[in-house]
Design a protein around this motif. Structure first.
Motif, PDB file in Angstrom:
ATOM      1  N   TRP A  37     147.376  -0.815  11.084  1.00 27.20           N
ATOM      2  CA  TRP A  37     147.418  -1.647   9.881  1.00 27.20           C
ATOM      3  C   TRP A  37     146.179  -1.332   9.056  1.00 27.20           C
ATOM      4  O   TRP A  37     145.231  -0.708   9.531  1.00 27.20           O
ATOM      5  CB  TRP A  37     147.431  -3.140  10.239  1.00 27.20           C
ATOM      6  CG  TRP A  37     146.208  -3.581  10.986  1.00 27.20           C
ATOM      7  CD1 TRP A  37     145.985  -3.455  12.322  1.00 27.20           C
ATOM      8  CD2 TRP A  37     145.015  -4.178  10.436  1.00 27.20           C
ATOM      9  NE1 TRP A  37     144.739  -3.941  12.646  1.00 27.20           N
ATOM     10  CE2 TRP A  37     144.116  -4.390  11.520  1.00 27.20           C
ATOM     11  CE3 TRP A  37     144.630  -4.552   9.153  1.00 27.20           C
ATOM     12  CZ2 TRP A  37     142.869  -4.963  11.340  1.00 27.20           C
ATOM     13  CZ3 TRP A  37     143.382  -5.129   8.980  1.00 27.20           C
ATOM     14  CH2 TRP A  37     142.516  -5.333  10.064  1.00 27.20           C
ATOM     15  N   ILE A  38     146.209  -1.760   7.812  1.00 29.21           N
ATOM     16  CA  ILE A  38     145.033  -1.592   6.961  1.00 29.21           C
ATOM     17  C   ILE A  38     145.026  -2.677   5.891  1.00 29.21           C
ATOM     18  O   ILE A  38     146.085  -3.112   5.416  1.00 29.21           O
ATOM     19  CB  ILE A  38     144.995  -0.188   6.305  1.00 29.21           C
ATOM     20  CG1 ILE A  38     143.628   0.064   5.641  1.00 29.21           C
ATOM     21  CG2 ILE A  38     146.137  -0.010   5.310  1.00 29.21           C
ATOM     22  CD1 ILE A  38     143.399   1.514   5.250  1.00 29.21           C
ATOM     23  N   HIS A  43     144.602   2.353  13.392  1.00 32.40           N
ATOM     24  CA  HIS A  43     144.561   0.922  13.697  1.00 32.40           C
ATOM     25  C   HIS A  43     145.931   0.261  13.715  1.00 32.40           C
ATOM     26  O   HIS A  43     146.064  -0.864  14.210  1.00 32.40           O
ATOM     27  CB  HIS A  43     143.667   0.199  12.690  1.00 32.40           C
ATOM     28  CG  HIS A  43     142.243   0.651  12.711  1.00 32.40           C
ATOM     29  ND1 HIS A  43     141.379   0.345  13.738  1.00 32.40           N
ATOM     30  CD2 HIS A  43     141.516   1.397  11.836  1.00 32.40           C
ATOM     31  CE1 HIS A  43     140.186   0.878  13.498  1.00 32.40           C
ATOM     32  NE2 HIS A  43     140.247   1.523  12.345  1.00 32.40           N
ATOM     33  N   ASP A  64     142.928  -3.048   2.311  1.00 29.10           N
ATOM     34  CA  ASP A  64     141.950  -2.413   1.436  1.00 29.10           C
ATOM     35  C   ASP A  64     142.017  -3.013   0.041  1.00 29.10           C
ATOM     36  O   ASP A  64     142.955  -3.727  -0.314  1.00 29.10           O
ATOM     37  CB  ASP A  64     142.122  -0.888   1.407  1.00 29.10           C
ATOM     38  CG  ASP A  64     143.475  -0.451   0.854  1.00 29.10           C
ATOM     39  OD1 ASP A  64     144.446  -1.224   0.960  1.00 29.10           O
ATOM     40  OD2 ASP A  64     143.576   0.667   0.329  1.00 29.10           O
ATOM     41  N   ALA A  94     137.980  -0.476   2.796  1.00 31.17           N
ATOM     42  CA  ALA A  94     139.000  -0.907   3.751  1.00 31.17           C
ATOM     43  C   ALA A  94     138.326  -1.669   4.879  1.00 31.17           C
ATOM     44  O   ALA A  94     137.187  -1.375   5.248  1.00 31.17           O
ATOM     45  CB  ALA A  94     139.750   0.297   4.304  1.00 31.17           C
ATOM     46  N   TYR A  95     139.036  -2.665   5.413  1.00 30.00           N
ATOM     47  CA  TYR A  95     138.503  -3.526   6.475  1.00 30.00           C
ATOM     48  C   TYR A  95     137.137  -4.089   6.056  1.00 30.00           C
ATOM     49  O   TYR A  95     136.206  -4.189   6.868  1.00 30.00           O
ATOM     50  CB  TYR A  95     138.343  -2.756   7.796  1.00 30.00           C
ATOM     51  CG  TYR A  95     139.532  -1.904   8.170  1.00 30.00           C
ATOM     52  CD1 TYR A  95     140.700  -2.489   8.655  1.00 30.00           C
ATOM     53  CD2 TYR A  95     139.502  -0.519   8.043  1.00 30.00           C
ATOM     54  CE1 TYR A  95     141.797  -1.714   8.993  1.00 30.00           C
ATOM     55  CE2 TYR A  95     140.586   0.262   8.384  1.00 30.00           C
ATOM     56  CZ  TYR A  95     141.733  -0.337   8.865  1.00 30.00           C
ATOM     57  OH  TYR A  95     142.816   0.450   9.199  1.00 30.00           O
ATOM     58  N   ARG A 154     142.523   6.583   3.983  1.00 31.28           N
ATOM     59  CA  ARG A 154     143.393   5.421   4.160  1.00 31.28           C
ATOM     60  C   ARG A 154     144.538   5.729   5.123  1.00 31.28           C
ATOM     61  O   ARG A 154     144.868   4.933   6.005  1.00 31.28           O
ATOM     62  CB  ARG A 154     143.943   4.979   2.804  1.00 31.28           C
ATOM     63  CG  ARG A 154     144.700   3.672   2.837  1.00 31.28           C
ATOM     64  CD  ARG A 154     145.319   3.354   1.481  1.00 31.28           C
ATOM     65  NE  ARG A 154     145.767   1.971   1.451  1.00 31.28           N
ATOM     66  CZ  ARG A 154     146.901   1.541   2.013  1.00 31.28           C
ATOM     67  NH1 ARG A 154     147.698   2.400   2.640  1.00 31.28           N
ATOM     68  NH2 ARG A 154     147.230   0.265   1.953  1.00 31.28           N
ATOM     69  N   GLU A 155     145.152   6.870   4.945  1.00 34.55           N
ATOM     70  CA  GLU A 155     146.276   7.276   5.786  1.00 34.55           C
ATOM     71  C   GLU A 155     145.852   7.382   7.256  1.00 34.55           C
ATOM     72  O   GLU A 155     146.544   6.897   8.156  1.00 34.55           O
ATOM     73  CB  GLU A 155     146.816   8.616   5.288  1.00 34.55           C
ATOM     74  CG  GLU A 155     148.013   9.141   6.040  1.00 34.55           C
ATOM     75  CD  GLU A 155     148.502  10.464   5.460  1.00 34.55           C
ATOM     76  OE1 GLU A 155     148.771  11.390   6.256  1.00 34.55           O
ATOM     77  OE2 GLU A 155     148.597  10.575   4.216  1.00 34.55           O
ATOM     78  N   ALA A 179     143.173   5.982   8.684  1.00 39.12           N
ATOM     79  CA  ALA A 179     142.735   4.683   9.207  1.00 39.12           C
ATOM     80  C   ALA A 179     143.929   3.818   9.576  1.00 39.12           C
ATOM     81  O   ALA A 179     143.923   3.131  10.606  1.00 39.12           O
ATOM     82  CB  ALA A 179     141.857   3.978   8.175  1.00 39.12           C
ATOM     83  N   ARG A 180     144.958   3.851   8.754  1.00 43.95           N
ATOM     84  CA  ARG A 180     146.155   3.065   9.060  1.00 43.95           C
ATOM     85  C   ARG A 180     146.819   3.567  10.342  1.00 43.95           C
ATOM     86  O   ARG A 180     147.286   2.781  11.168  1.00 43.95           O
ATOM     87  CB  ARG A 180     147.133   3.117   7.900  1.00 43.95           C
ATOM     88  CG  ARG A 180     148.385   2.304   8.149  1.00 43.95           C
ATOM     89  CD  ARG A 180     149.182   2.064   6.896  1.00 43.95           C
ATOM     90  NE  ARG A 180     150.243   1.113   7.151  1.00 43.95           N
ATOM     91  CZ  ARG A 180     150.927   0.481   6.219  1.00 43.95           C
ATOM     92  NH1 ARG A 180     150.623   0.687   4.948  1.00 43.95           N
ATOM     93  NH2 ARG A 180     151.888  -0.358   6.520  1.00 43.95           N
ATOM     94  N   GLY A 215     149.583  -0.807  -1.380  1.00 46.18           N
ATOM     95  CA  GLY A 215     149.874   0.083  -0.266  1.00 46.18           C
ATOM     96  C   GLY A 215     150.259   1.482  -0.690  1.00 46.18           C
ATOM     97  O   GLY A 215     150.608   2.311   0.160  1.00 46.18           O
ATOM     98  N   LYS A 249     149.317  -5.349  14.935  1.00 36.94           N
ATOM     99  CA  LYS A 249     148.354  -6.156  14.203  1.00 36.94           C
ATOM    100  C   LYS A 249     147.842  -7.316  15.054  1.00 36.94           C
ATOM    101  O   LYS A 249     147.372  -8.329  14.529  1.00 36.94           O
ATOM    102  CB  LYS A 249     148.978  -6.698  12.910  1.00 36.94           C
ATOM    103  CG  LYS A 249     149.431  -5.590  11.958  1.00 36.94           C
ATOM    104  CD  LYS A 249     150.005  -6.161  10.678  1.00 36.94           C
ATOM    105  CE  LYS A 249     150.451  -5.064   9.712  1.00 36.94           C
ATOM    106  NZ  LYS A 249     151.011  -5.602   8.469  1.00 36.94           N
TER     107      LYS A 249
END
Length: 251
Positions: A235-236, A233, A238, A201-202, A226-227, A229-230, A183, A40
């Protein structure tokens, strides 16, 4: 007595920083920046970018590491102990520059909406004079990104958490709920055929992702997006708005 400025910096877009926030950053003798681990690091980097963009001579920066929250003693006790530990690290960071009259902490979103900065500040000793500089909230950024009003005409709405949605079900007395800090994709606990969703998200950042539609049609898309993207990156962040349909009418 030190002044502690809790500066809301919005949801990731440096353009969302208010003029009052800019002035608060410029006034600060010391700015605290949290570190939440290597995955992060871009969150600390964004704060550094904001500081450099609005100051000619950046003030001194003190970094502190966010401790892990325990989950083996119940949610509320775990959070309470976690806040104590964070306050200890805040204090240690502030003590690195005892001559600083004005200390600032840049808070994601807004320090007064589903954020614990004020609770942590109340644990500091000696107690500083704390002032909140409001910022753009994730709620505002999400509804703006989807170009929707948060409530229906003359109707109330609820802001709550994924944990509450899972544990207590749909909030009574409203057809609209804004869900934060989720989460677990807690919308999966609902009868999807009864709801529409606007998810983001973001939000406000360059990597912003938006999905909306009938919950029964987009639930799995949101979960897998979501899965992924996390994973990409590390982290997420949203947030989503759910609206209960009336008489089977969608959107």
């Amino acid at each position: 007595m030190q002044d502690l400025l809790l500066v809301g910096i919005g949801t990731g877009n440096p353009d969302h920083l208010t003029r009052e926030g800019v002035e608060a950053i410029r006034r600060a003798d010391l700015i605290l920046i949290p570190r939440k681990g290597a995955g992060k690091s871009d969150l600390a980097g964004l704060r550094e970018t904001i500081i450099n963009d609005v100051t000619d001579e950046p003030p001194r920066i003190a970094y502190f590491d966010i401790p892990q929250r325990r989950t083996d003693d119940g949610y509320l006790r775990g959070v309470d102990a976690w806040h104590d530990a964070i306050a200890t690290r805040w204090q240690a960071a502030m003590d690195t520059c005892p001559q600083a009259g004005v200390v600032a902490l840049l808070v994601w979103g807004d320090p007064s909406l589903y954020d614990s900065s004020l609770r942590i500040a109340a644990r500091l000793n000696p107690q500083p004079h704390t002032r909140v500089i409001p910022g753009i909230t994730a709620l505002q950024a999400l509804t703006a990104a989807h170009a929707i009003p948060v409530n229906e005409l003359g109707a109330p709405f609820m802001v709550t958490t994924g944990r509450q949605l899972r544990d207590t079900g749909w909030p009574q007395g409203t057809d609209t709920a804004m869900i934060m800090l989720d989460g677990e994709c807690s919308f999966q606990t609902l009868d999807a055929a009864q709801y529409d969703i606007w998810w983001g998200a973001y939000v406000g950042m360059a990597q912003e992702i938006l999905i909306s539609g009938p919950l029964d049609e987009v639930s799995e898309q949101i979960r897998t997006t979501r899965e992924h993207a996390r994973a990409d990156h590390g982290w997420i962040m949203d947030i989503y708005l759910l609206r209960r349909r009336r008489r089977g009418i969608s959107r």
